[in-house]
Motif scaffolding. Structure first.
Motif, PDB file in Angstrom:
ATOM      1  N   SER A   8      45.438  50.220  48.702  1.00 47.58           N
ATOM      2  CA  SER A   8      44.890  50.351  50.054  1.00 47.58           C
ATOM      3  C   SER A   8      43.406  49.977  50.096  1.00 47.58           C
ATOM      4  O   SER A   8      42.836  49.854  51.185  1.00 47.58           O
ATOM      5  CB  SER A   8      45.059  51.791  50.542  1.00 47.58           C
ATOM      6  N   GLU A   9      42.792  49.779  48.919  1.00 46.60           N
ATOM      7  CA  GLU A   9      41.352  49.518  48.866  1.00 46.60           C
ATOM      8  C   GLU A   9      40.999  48.040  48.848  1.00 46.60           C
ATOM      9  O   GLU A   9      39.816  47.690  48.869  1.00 46.60           O
ATOM     10  CB  GLU A   9      40.745  50.208  47.638  1.00 46.60           C
ATOM     11  N   TYR A  10      42.004  47.167  48.794  1.00 46.35           N
ATOM     12  CA  TYR A  10      41.711  45.742  48.714  1.00 46.35           C
ATOM     13  C   TYR A  10      42.923  44.941  49.174  1.00 46.35           C
ATOM     14  O   TYR A  10      44.038  45.461  49.269  1.00 46.35           O
ATOM     15  CB  TYR A  10      41.339  45.335  47.288  1.00 46.35           C
ATOM     16  N   THR A  11      42.688  43.673  49.466  1.00 47.09           N
ATOM     17  CA  THR A  11      43.779  42.735  49.744  1.00 47.09           C
ATOM     18  C   THR A  11      43.734  41.636  48.694  1.00 47.09           C
ATOM     19  O   THR A  11      42.654  41.192  48.276  1.00 47.09           O
ATOM     20  CB  THR A  11      43.654  42.102  51.140  1.00 47.09           C
ATOM     21  N   ILE A  24      39.627  45.409  39.718  1.00 50.92           N
ATOM     22  CA  ILE A  24      38.734  46.543  39.444  1.00 50.92           C
ATOM     23  C   ILE A  24      37.299  46.184  39.829  1.00 50.92           C
ATOM     24  O   ILE A  24      36.604  46.960  40.505  1.00 50.92           O
ATOM     25  CB  ILE A  24      38.839  46.944  37.959  1.00 50.92           C
ATOM     26  N   ILE A  25      36.849  45.012  39.402  1.00 53.77           N
ATOM     27  CA  ILE A  25      35.485  44.572  39.700  1.00 53.77           C
ATOM     28  C   ILE A  25      35.256  44.478  41.206  1.00 53.77           C
ATOM     29  O   ILE A  25      34.222  44.905  41.733  1.00 53.77           O
ATOM     30  CB  ILE A  25      35.215  43.201  39.039  1.00 53.77           C
ATOM     31  N   SER A  26      36.225  43.891  41.908  1.00 48.85           N
ATOM     32  CA  SER A  26      36.066  43.682  43.347  1.00 48.85           C
ATOM     33  C   SER A  26      35.820  44.988  44.073  1.00 48.85           C
ATOM     34  O   SER A  26      34.915  45.098  44.912  1.00 48.85           O
ATOM     35  CB  SER A  26      37.304  42.982  43.917  1.00 48.85           C
ATOM     36  N   VAL A  27      36.635  45.993  43.769  1.00 46.82           N
ATOM     37  CA  VAL A  27      36.526  47.272  44.469  1.00 46.82           C
ATOM     38  C   VAL A  27      35.317  48.062  43.995  1.00 46.82           C
ATOM     39  O   VAL A  27      34.556  48.622  44.794  1.00 46.82           O
ATOM     40  CB  VAL A  27      37.825  48.087  44.300  1.00 46.82           C
TER      41      VAL A  27
END
Length: 327
Positions: A53-56, A107-110
């Motif tokens: 739910s934290e990223y696309t 992981i990095i993105s979020v």
């Protein structure tokens, strides 16, 4: 600890693994072994994946000469105007794929609130130089052109990065973009070079011969030895002095974006990474470099070790440093 004394935590792990076969393996066998190694890394990263739910995440197709390539975007949710990291995987220009660093980039993105674009360039020996670098550059341009759809503001940071061969591609596209009018109004703002290859094993480097000793000193290093470096260079068939491959030999390194460089001490590529930082710094480029004594090439993938924990934390801190002037 000396750079060429194997880190004891890594040594303990390697002692439990099957011995690496002697001699050169067929590319299919190398790819199968590499895929198994990446599966182990994915298993180690899986517990750290952010909630979906934290990223696309979305795959896109980019047309290139002679076909098309895939790029994968990861965009954090709940915001816009993120900085952008365009990523190139490692694997000697012959191994790996878009899934290799997929968990890592999620992981990095979020964690860092950065949109990422992961470029799946075509591999040697099926596709010889300069196909891979041309694909990487096409992926970089696609990302720049699609910044809005990626919830990106390039003025907040526009970084390229990669590991090993991916670090080579990141350094190469940095040089190409510097001299390309396409990027005049959207310049790169950072390059993340992780254990990079920056010069062909057969290039004329006499001017640097006293500074490039690790190919001999670490010729029998675990995970990547000098003969493997030669094999990968031979498969790609890049001209040794072509600056699109041997970025160390570019005519000028002035006006390149800031570089954050991580170097493994027990690596045939050690000295070229150290030398490249010096060359960039002498050309007026802002740099940071960290050398990890006793760490073999790719050893930061042994996630349970303290040296890998530090290495991967440093990578995140390096991205933050590259972005510090922009967000």
């Amino acid at each position: 600890m000396s750079s060429n004394v194997l880190n004891p935590e890594i040594a303990a792990i390697l002692a439990k693994l099957p011995a690496r076969p002697k001699g050169r393996l067929p590319i299919e066998q190398q790819r199968a072994g590499f895929a198994m190694m990446m599966a182990g890394m994915h298993a180690g990263l899986a517990p750290h994946l952010p909630n979906e739910s934290e990223y696309t995440v979305e795959d896109h197709t980019v047309p290139v000469e002679g076909g098309e390539i895939k790029v994968r975007s990861v965009v954090p949710k709940g915001g816009e105007n993120f900085p952008l990291l365009v990523w190139f995987h490692g694997g000697g220009w012959a191994l790996g794929d878009i899934d290799m660093d997929d968990y890592y980039l999620r992981i990095i993105s979020v964690k860092l609130k950065v949109s990422t674009v992961n470029v799946e360039y075509r591999l040697a020996p099926e596709f010889l130089f300069p196909t891979g670098i041309n694909d990487a550059y096409a992926g970089l341009k696609w990302a720049a052109e699609n910044a809005k759809a990626l919830s990106v503001s390039l003025s907040n940071g526009f970084i390229v990065g990669g590991t090993s061969a991916g670090g080579n591609l990141a350094a190469s596209v940095s040089l190409l973009a510097r001299d390309d009018a396409f990027f005049k109004d959207r310049p790169l703002t950072g390059q993340l070079l992780i254990i990079p290859s920056v010069v062909h094993i057969d290039a004329n480097v006499d001017v640097y011969r006293t500074e490039l000793l690790s190919m001999e000193e670490n010729k029998d290093a675990p995970s990547l030895d000098a003969d493997a470096v030669r094999q990968f260079n031979e498969m790609l068939q890049a001209p040794p002095e072509d600056p699109r491959f041997s970025v160390l030999l570019a005519e000028s390194h002035a006006n390149l974006p800031p570089a954050y460089i991580q170097v493994s001490g027990l690596d045939p590529l050690r000295d070229e990474g150290i030398l490249y930082e010096k060359v960039l710094r002498n050309a007026g480029v802002k740099t940071q470099i960290i050398v990890y004594p006793g760490l073999p090439h790719g050893g930061h993938g042994f996630l349970t070790t303290s040296i890998a924990t530090k290495f991967n934390k440093d990578t995140r801190d390096g991205i933050r440093w590259l972005l510090s002037g922009h967000v």
